[in-house]
Design a protein around this motif. Structure first.
Motif, PDB file in Angstrom:
ATOM      1  N   ALA A 156      -0.406  -5.397  -2.223  1.00 12.95           N
ATOM      2  CA  ALA A 156      -0.808  -4.862  -0.912  1.00 12.95           C
ATOM      3  C   ALA A 156      -1.326  -3.431  -1.042  1.00 12.95           C
ATOM      4  CB  ALA A 156       0.364  -4.930   0.068  1.00 12.95           C
ATOM      5  N   GLY A 157      -0.652  -2.621  -1.849  1.00 13.58           N
ATOM      6  CA  GLY A 157      -1.108  -1.252  -2.078  1.00 13.58           C
ATOM      7  C   GLY A 157      -2.469  -1.219  -2.739  1.00 13.58           C
ATOM      8  N   ARG A 158      -2.630  -2.054  -3.748  1.00  9.96           N
ATOM      9  CA  ARG A 158      -3.920  -2.146  -4.446  1.00  9.96           C
ATOM     10  C   ARG A 158      -5.014  -2.543  -3.465  1.00  9.96           C
ATOM     11  NH1 ARG A 158      -7.117  -6.106  -6.355  1.00  9.96           N
ATOM     12  NH2 ARG A 158      -8.343  -5.690  -8.238  1.00  9.96           N
ATOM     13  N   LEU A 159      -4.732  -3.535  -2.653  1.00  6.72           N
ATOM     14  CA  LEU A 159      -5.713  -4.041  -1.692  1.00  6.72           C
ATOM     15  C   LEU A 159      -6.038  -2.985  -0.636  1.00  6.72           C
ATOM     16  CD1 LEU A 159      -7.406  -6.480  -0.922  1.00  6.72           C
ATOM     17  CD2 LEU A 159      -5.440  -7.344   0.374  1.00  6.72           C
ATOM     18  N   HIS A 161      -6.027   0.228  -0.949  1.00  4.38           N
ATOM     19  CA  HIS A 161      -6.919   1.220  -1.551  1.00  4.38           C
ATOM     20  C   HIS A 161      -8.335   0.663  -1.709  1.00  4.38           C
ATOM     21  CE1 HIS A 161      -4.181   4.534  -2.356  1.00  4.38           C
ATOM     22  NE2 HIS A 161      -3.244   3.613  -2.596  1.00  4.38           N
ATOM     23  N   ARG A 162      -8.442  -0.599  -2.082  1.00  5.52           N
ATOM     24  CA  ARG A 162      -9.770  -1.215  -2.227  1.00  5.52           C
ATOM     25  C   ARG A 162     -10.478  -1.338  -0.882  1.00  5.52           C
ATOM     26  NH1 ARG A 162     -11.310  -2.975  -7.267  1.00  5.52           N
ATOM     27  NH2 ARG A 162      -9.586  -2.817  -8.704  1.00  5.52           N
ATOM     28  N   ILE A 163      -9.734  -1.698   0.148  1.00  8.91           N
ATOM     29  CA  ILE A 163     -10.318  -1.802   1.486  1.00  8.91           C
ATOM     30  C   ILE A 163     -10.861  -0.441   1.921  1.00  8.91           C
ATOM     31  CG2 ILE A 163      -9.734  -2.138   3.929  1.00  8.91           C
ATOM     32  CD1 ILE A 163      -7.792  -4.403   2.929  1.00  8.91           C
ATOM     33  N   ARG A 164     -10.091   0.593   1.671  1.00 12.12           N
ATOM     34  CA  ARG A 164     -10.541   1.948   2.022  1.00 12.12           C
ATOM     35  C   ARG A 164     -11.808   2.310   1.254  1.00 12.12           C
ATOM     36  NH1 ARG A 164      -8.398   6.697   4.355  1.00 12.12           N
ATOM     37  NH2 ARG A 164     -10.058   8.221   4.215  1.00 12.12           N
TER      38      ARG A 164
END
Length: 176
Positions: A156-159, A161-164
């Protein structure tokens, strides 16, 4: 004589352990989806599964999975020494080693992963709740439920950051 273990062997062992313990990656991706859908209305579950697979390539998380599952398995077989066996089998609330092992693997994904881990550890949603409820009987998931929290929180954290990053890229494209 020790041997150097290739990362592909470790990755395959992790996948095998998760399968053997009844943890489908899709169930973890569902948790990631639930954590991130409030922030991205068009989020696809495929992106969540991709993020789960990506974090499972990290050695820190792989090692935590292997150690935690091994300890759960040894507890099921009653081969840990006392009083550790009773503590692990009971998943005692003040034990903390299970959370500590899992928590160490989320630090690379920022404070969002850390806070998500805490939330998931308390709320026990999805497969995490199922694993937690199975402990104490024939099965022991003292470490595994927290490890699944860590996998989901890291993904979720990785995602997030990618969404941002994608949002910022879209913003800069519109500036031209």
């Amino acid at each position: 004589m020790s041997r150097r273990v290739h990362s592909s062997e470790v990755y395959q062992a992790v996948m095998n352990k998760l399968t053997e313990r009844g943890v489908p990656l899709e169930a973890i991706a569902d948790i990631v989806y639930e954590m991130q859908i409030p922030y991205k209305a068009d989020l696809r579950k495929e992106a969540c599964l991709e993020s789960v697979l990506a974090v499972l390539e990290k050695r820190e998380l792989q090692h935590a999975i292997l150690v935690g599952v091994e300890l759960d398995t040894l507890a099921e077989k009653n081969v840990l020494s006392e009083p550790l066996l009773s503590i692990v089998k009971a998943d005692e609330g003040l034990f903390g080693c299970d959370e500590t092992l899992a928590l160490g693997s989320v630090f690379g994904y920022g404070s969002i992963a850390l806070t998500t881990f805490g939330y998931l550890d308390k709320q026990k949603i999805g497969i995490i709740k199922s694993l937690d409820n199975q402990s104490g009987g024939e099965h022991c998931h003292t470490f595994l439920d927290d490890i699944v929290c860590a996998i989901a929180a890291a993904a979720a954290g990785r995602l997030a950051h990618r969404i941002r990053d994608e949002d910022e890229e879209d913003d800069s494209m519109g500036a031209y």
